[in-house]
Design a protein around this motif. Structure first.
Motif, PDB file in Angstrom:
ATOM      1  N   CYS A  41      -9.764 -35.712  13.087  1.00 16.27           N
ATOM      2  CA  CYS A  41      -9.897 -36.581  11.909  1.00 16.27           C
ATOM      3  C   CYS A  41      -8.686 -36.352  11.029  1.00 16.27           C
ATOM      4  N   LEU A  42      -8.592 -37.140   9.971  1.00 17.61           N
ATOM      5  CA  LEU A  42      -7.430 -36.984   9.087  1.00 17.61           C
ATOM      6  C   LEU A  42      -7.554 -35.751   8.204  1.00 17.61           C
ATOM      7  N   GLY A  43      -8.806 -35.356   7.899  1.00 24.01           N
ATOM      8  CA  GLY A  43      -9.019 -34.243   6.990  1.00 24.01           C
ATOM      9  C   GLY A  43      -8.611 -32.916   7.614  1.00 24.01           C
ATOM     10  N   ASN A  44      -8.181 -31.981   6.767  1.00 19.86           N
ATOM     11  CA  ASN A  44      -7.865 -30.633   7.230  1.00 19.86           C
ATOM     12  C   ASN A  44      -9.034 -29.710   6.916  1.00 19.86           C
ATOM     13  N   LEU A  45      -9.142 -28.646   7.694  1.00 14.21           N
ATOM     14  CA  LEU A  45     -10.127 -27.609   7.417  1.00 14.21           C
ATOM     15  C   LEU A  45      -9.403 -26.456   6.733  1.00 14.21           C
ATOM     16  N   GLN A  46      -9.978 -25.967   5.654  1.00 12.59           N
ATOM     17  CA  GLN A  46      -9.379 -24.789   5.020  1.00 12.59           C
ATOM     18  C   GLN A  46      -9.921 -23.532   5.677  1.00 12.59           C
ATOM     19  N   ALA A  47      -9.007 -22.631   6.057  1.00 15.45           N
ATOM     20  CA  ALA A  47      -9.405 -21.331   6.589  1.00 15.45           C
ATOM     21  C   ALA A  47      -8.823 -20.282   5.655  1.00 15.45           C
ATOM     22  N   VAL A  48      -9.691 -19.388   5.175  1.00 17.31           N
ATOM     23  CA  VAL A  48      -9.245 -18.410   4.182  1.00 17.31           C
ATOM     24  C   VAL A  48      -9.024 -17.068   4.867  1.00 17.31           C
ATOM     25  N   ILE A  49      -7.824 -16.544   4.689  1.00 16.00           N
ATOM     26  CA  ILE A  49      -7.437 -15.317   5.373  1.00 16.00           C
ATOM     27  C   ILE A  49      -7.438 -14.141   4.402  1.00 16.00           C
ATOM     28  N   ASP A  50      -8.008 -13.051   4.856  1.00 18.61           N
ATOM     29  CA  ASP A  50      -7.996 -11.836   4.039  1.00 18.61           C
ATOM     30  C   ASP A  50      -6.680 -11.117   4.328  1.00 18.61           C
ATOM     31  N   PHE A  51      -5.648 -11.450   3.533  1.00 21.02           N
ATOM     32  CA  PHE A  51      -4.307 -10.955   3.895  1.00 21.02           C
ATOM     33  C   PHE A  51      -4.178  -9.449   3.759  1.00 21.02           C
ATOM     34  N   THR A  52      -5.069  -8.857   2.948  1.00 19.31           N
ATOM     35  CA  THR A  52      -4.967  -7.399   2.795  1.00 19.31           C
ATOM     36  C   THR A  52      -5.330  -6.685   4.100  1.00 19.31           C
ATOM     37  N   HIS A  53      -6.137  -7.371   4.936  1.00 20.92           N
ATOM     38  CA  HIS A  53      -6.533  -6.738   6.195  1.00 20.92           C
ATOM     39  C   HIS A  53      -5.897  -7.412   7.406  1.00 20.92           C
ATOM     40  N   THR A  54      -4.831  -8.191   7.161  1.00 23.05           N
ATOM     41  CA  THR A  54      -4.160  -8.850   8.275  1.00 23.05           C
ATOM     42  C   THR A  54      -2.723  -8.354   8.356  1.00 23.05           C
ATOM     43  N   GLU A  55      -2.294  -8.105   9.573  1.00 29.80           N
ATOM     44  CA  GLU A  55      -0.931  -7.601   9.754  1.00 29.80           C
ATOM     45  C   GLU A  55       0.092  -8.576   9.179  1.00 29.80           C
ATOM     46  N   GLU A  56       1.060  -8.036   8.504  1.00 35.19           N
ATOM     47  CA  GLU A  56       2.153  -8.807   7.910  1.00 35.19           C
ATOM     48  C   GLU A  56       2.846  -9.687   8.971  1.00 35.19           C
ATOM     49  N   ALA A  57       3.074  -9.110  10.141  1.00 32.03           N
ATOM     50  CA  ALA A  57       3.805  -9.832  11.199  1.00 32.03           C
ATOM     51  C   ALA A  57       3.032 -11.081  11.648  1.00 32.03           C
ATOM     52  N   LEU A  58       1.718 -10.955  11.662  1.00 29.47           N
ATOM     53  CA  LEU A  58       0.877 -12.087  12.080  1.00 29.47           C
ATOM     54  C   LEU A  58       0.918 -13.193  11.011  1.00 29.47           C
ATOM     55  N   LEU A  59       0.838 -12.791   9.758  1.00 30.18           N
ATOM     56  CA  LEU A  59       0.870 -13.768   8.650  1.00 30.18           C
ATOM     57  C   LEU A  59       2.172 -14.572   8.681  1.00 30.18           C
ATOM     58  N   LYS A  60       3.253 -13.899   9.044  1.00 33.92           N
ATOM     59  CA  LYS A  60       4.569 -14.547   9.064  1.00 33.92           C
ATOM     60  C   LYS A  60       4.652 -15.645  10.120  1.00 33.92           C
ATOM     61  N   ARG A  61       3.736 -15.569  11.080  1.00 32.83           N
ATOM     62  CA  ARG A  61       3.792 -16.567  12.165  1.00 32.83           C
ATOM     63  C   ARG A  61       2.928 -17.802  11.872  1.00 32.83           C
ATOM     64  N   LEU A  62       2.303 -17.836  10.707  1.00 35.41           N
ATOM     65  CA  LEU A  62       1.440 -18.989  10.369  1.00 35.41           C
ATOM     66  C   LEU A  62       2.294 -20.121   9.784  1.00 35.41           C
ATOM     67  N   ASN A  63       3.186 -20.615  10.614  1.00 26.75           N
ATOM     68  CA  ASN A  63       4.104 -21.664  10.169  1.00 26.75           C
ATOM     69  C   ASN A  63       3.562 -23.053  10.498  1.00 26.75           C
ATOM     70  N   THR A  64       4.019 -24.019   9.734  1.00 31.87           N
ATOM     71  CA  THR A  64       3.635 -25.412   9.999  1.00 31.87           C
ATOM     72  C   THR A  64       3.911 -25.745  11.464  1.00 31.87           C
ATOM     73  N   GLY A  65       2.905 -26.291  12.128  1.00 34.83           N
ATOM     74  CA  GLY A  65       3.081 -26.706  13.528  1.00 34.83           C
ATOM     75  C   GLY A  65       2.585 -25.694  14.540  1.00 34.83           C
ATOM     76  N   ALA A  66       2.332 -24.451  14.125  1.00 37.62           N
ATOM     77  CA  ALA A  66       1.864 -23.438  15.075  1.00 37.62           C
ATOM     78  C   ALA A  66       0.425 -23.744  15.495  1.00 37.62           C
ATOM     79  N   ALA A  67       0.092 -23.406  16.749  1.00 38.04           N
ATOM     80  CA  ALA A  67      -1.288 -23.560  17.226  1.00 38.04           C
ATOM     81  C   ALA A  67      -2.015 -22.234  17.036  1.00 38.04           C
ATOM     82  N   VAL A  68      -3.211 -22.309  16.475  1.00 33.28           N
ATOM     83  CA  VAL A  68      -3.948 -21.067  16.182  1.00 33.28           C
ATOM     84  C   VAL A  68      -5.407 -21.170  16.593  1.00 33.28           C
ATOM     85  N   LEU A  69      -6.010 -20.010  16.714  1.00 31.74           N
ATOM     86  CA  LEU A  69      -7.455 -19.914  16.871  1.00 31.74           C
ATOM     87  C   LEU A  69      -7.963 -19.092  15.688  1.00 31.74           C
ATOM     88  N   VAL A  70      -8.949 -19.615  14.983  1.00 28.20           N
ATOM     89  CA  VAL A  70      -9.576 -18.792  13.931  1.00 28.20           C
ATOM     90  C   VAL A  70     -11.078 -18.756  14.177  1.00 28.20           C
TER      91      VAL A  70
END
Ligand code: 4AD
Ligand code: MG
Length: 481
Positions: A41-70
C-alpha cells in the motif's frame, strides 16, 4: 518465514501480538523511527528501534532503500501521524543500500529524472500508485467483458497484414541484415525468411477479432500492439496495449453505447478499488499545478474530473457538425489555431479535438461519420450526402486532456463495397482472402472499437506523459531496460 503485509498491519484492530515485517526502508530518523514500505500500500509502517540496545554498526545500515526484517509486538502508536507501530525486538538487514550510490533519496524527484531510472521508479509513491491503478484497470477490463459474455481472444503478435493500412509496422525477420537473399530484380526474397513471407508486429488485432466475432458473437482482445510511427508526443508509444472488442450484429449506435458504458465502468471501478491511490495522485497533481499560472490550472481536481465523466452523457455529433463548430470558433476566426479549419475533409488536429472537448462541450465527445478519405478501408460506407461527400460509420471518442481515447467503427459487411474500397486504396484482395471470407459466408453487420489502454491510465491517474503510465516505455530512439 511467515511475515505480514504492511497493508494488513495498518488496518489491524488487535494489538500486542508479535509480527514479522519484511520491507524496504523509506526513512530512518532520530536513530529511532523507521518508516517501512513493502509495496502492499502507499502507507508506511513505523517501526520503533531501541537504539540504546542496538549495535551502532547495524543502525548505520538502516539507509533509504535497504531491505530489512523487523519483528516485535504491534502496538497502538502514541505519536502523531500513525495509528499503529511495531516495537522492534529483532532487526535484520536483508540487503544493504549504499546511500552514496542509491539514486532515490527521500526528497522530490522530477518525473524526467525518474524516467531515466525507470528500473527504480517503482519504489516511489507516485509509481506505486500508478501501477496499482494500471493493474486495477486491466483487471476491470476482463471483469467488464466477462460479465457481458464476451470471449477473450488472443490475436497474434506476429502477422502478415497491416490492419490499419497505414504502413507503420515493425518488421519481423530472421534474415541476415548484412546479406539478405535477393530476387533477380534486387528486392529481398522473403520466401527464404522464417515464415516464407514478410511479417511484422501487429498494429491491431481487429481483423483477426472480426473473424472470431463472426462466429463467437462478441469477443475482445487485450494485448500489446506496435506502431513504428515517429511521433514523439506525450500521447504516443511505439509499443502500447490495446483493448479491441468486436461484436456481431452491432451497428454504430450499439458500438457507441458499449464504449461509453465500458469507459464509465472502468473509471468507476478504479475510483472504488483504488481510493487511496487516486487520492494520492489527486494531491500530486494539485502540487504540480501550483507551479503553473492560474489560467492553465484544471478547473476540477482529479476525483471531481473522474466523477464528472460518470455523471454526464458523452456528447455525440458528426464530423460534419464538429467542423462547423470549429469553423465558427473564436480560435479559428482569430487565426489562433495552428491549422485553420477552412473546409470539409481534413483530419482534426489535436488542437481541434481539445477545443471541442475542453472548451466547447467541456466533456467527453463521440465524433461519428468521418470523411472516408481519412479513415481505414474496413469502415462501413455511408450513402454520400446531398453534396456528394463520402463518409464512413466511424466513431472516435475524445477525452479532455487526452484527445483520442477510442477509435472504432461499424465494419463494411458488403463484399462488393469492401473490395471496391480496397481496390481504390491498392490493397491486394488476394492477400486478404481470409478476411473477405467473412463477407462471403454469412456476412452480417458488425462493429468494434479500440481503446488505447495507456491513454485510459493517463486519464485516470491524472498523469500528463504516457511514458509514466507504462513500466518500460518504447518510444523513438528509446528501448532501454
Ligand atoms: O484509432 P486506432 O488506430 O484504431 C485501431 O487500431 C482500430 N483497429 C481499432 C478497432 O476498431 N478495433 O487505435 C485505437 C486507439 C486510439 O484511439 C488510441 O487511444 C490508441 O489506440 N493509440 C495509441 N496509444 C498509444 N500510442 C500510440 N502510438 C497509439 N496509437 C493509437
Ligand atoms: Mg484512430
Amino acid at each position: 518465514m511467515q511475515h505480514t503485509r504492511i497493508k494488513d498491519l495498518l488496518n489491524a484492530s488487535t494489538f500486542g501480538q508479535e509480527v514479522t515485517v519484511k520491507a524496504w526502508v523509506k526513512t530512518f530518523r532520530n536513530n529511532q523511527f523507521l518508516a517501512l514500505n513493502d509495496g502492499s500500500c502507499l502507507g508506511n509502517l513505523q517501526a520503533v528501534i531501541d537504539f540504546t540496545h542496538t549495535e551502532e554498526a547495524l543502525l548505520k545500515r538502516l539507509n533509504t532503500g535497504a531491505a530489512v526484517l523487523v519483528r516485535g509486538p504491534l502496538v497502538e502508536s502514541l505519536g502523531k501521524g500513525q495509528r499503529v507501530e511495531v516495537k522492534v525486538s529483532h532487526l535484520e538487514i536483508l540487503g544493504d543500500s549504499d546511500p552514496e550510490k542509491f539514486p532515490l533519496q527521500p526528497k522530490k524527484h522530477s518525473l524526467e529524472f525518474l524516467r531515466e531510472i525507470a528500473h527504480l521508479r517503482f519504489r516511489t509513491n507516485t509509481f506505486n500508485a500508478i501501477f496499482k491503478v494500471r493493474h486495477t484497470l486491466a483487471f476491470a477490463i476482463h471483469q467488464f467483458f466477462n460479465d457481458r459474455g464476451f470471449v477473450y481472444l488472443h490475436s497474434p503478435i506476429i502477422t502478415g497484414s497491416d490492419a490499419e493500412g497505414a504502413g507503420e509496422m515493425f518488421r519481423v525477420t530472421t534474415l541476415d541484415l548484412n546479406n539478405p537473399p535477393r530476387l533477380e530484380d534486387g528486392s529481398i526474397n522473403y520466401k527464404e525468411d522464417f515464415f516464407a513471407r514478410s511479417t511484422n508486429l501487429t498494429v491491431s488485432g481487429q481483423l483477426e477479432g472480426e473473424l472470431a466475432a463472426m462466429a463467437l458473437g462478441n469477443i475482445y482482445t487485450f494485448g500489446p500492439t506496435f506502431r513504428a510511427e515517429n511521433s514523439n508526443t506525450t500521447r504516443h508509444l511505439a509499443e502500447f496495449w490495446m483493448v479491441e472488442p468486436e461484436m456481431a450484429f452491432y451497428e454504430l449506435k450499439d458500438n457507441m453505447d458499449l464504449a461509453e458504458d465500458m469507459l464509465k465502468y472502468l473509471i468507476r471501478y478504479a475510483l472504488e478499488h483504488c481510493p487511496d491511490e487516486i487520492d494520492f495522485l489527486k494531491n500530486r497533481l494539485l502540487e504540480e499545478e501550483k507551479l503553473k499560472p492560474q489560467a492553465e490550472r484544471s478547473e476540477l481536481d482529479l476525483v471531481s474530473k473522474l466523477n464528472f465523466c460518470l455523471e454526464n452523457n458523452f456528447e455525440r455529433l458528426t464530423y460534419t457538425e464538429a467542423i462547423e463548430i470549429l469553423r465558427q470558433s473564436k480560435p479559428n476566426q482569430k487565426k489562433q489555431f495552428k491549422y485553420l479549419i477552412e473546409g470539409w475533409g481534413t483530419d482534426l488536429q489535436s488542437e481541434h479535438e481539445r477545443y471541442l472537448v475542453e472548451k466547447h462541450f467541456k466533456k467527453p465527445v463521440i465524433l461519428t461519420d468521418y470523411p472516408a478519405e481519412i479513415k481505414s478501408f474496413y469502415m462501413r460506407q455511408n450513402e454520400p450526402d446531398a453534396q456528394g461527400r463520402k463518409t464512413v460509420g466511424a466513431m472516435d471518442i475524445l477525452f479532455p486532456g487526452i484527445g483520442e481515447m477510442v477509435g472504432g467503427s461499424q465494419r463494411e459487411e458488403r463484399l462488393d463495397r469492401l473490395v471496391g474500397r480496397m481496390e481504390e486504396l491498392g490493397i491486394p484482395a488476394e492477400e486478404m482472402d481470409w478476411f473477405l471470407d467473412t463477407r462471403r459466408f454469412g456476412t452480417a453487420p458488425h462493429s468494434g472499437f479500440g481503446l488505447g489502454f495507456e491513454r485510459l491510465v493517463l486519464f485516470v491517474t491524472g498523469m500528463t506523459n504516457i511514458r509514466d503510465v507504462i513500466p518500460f516505455p518504447r518510444t523513438p530512439k528509446n528501448a532501454e531496460f
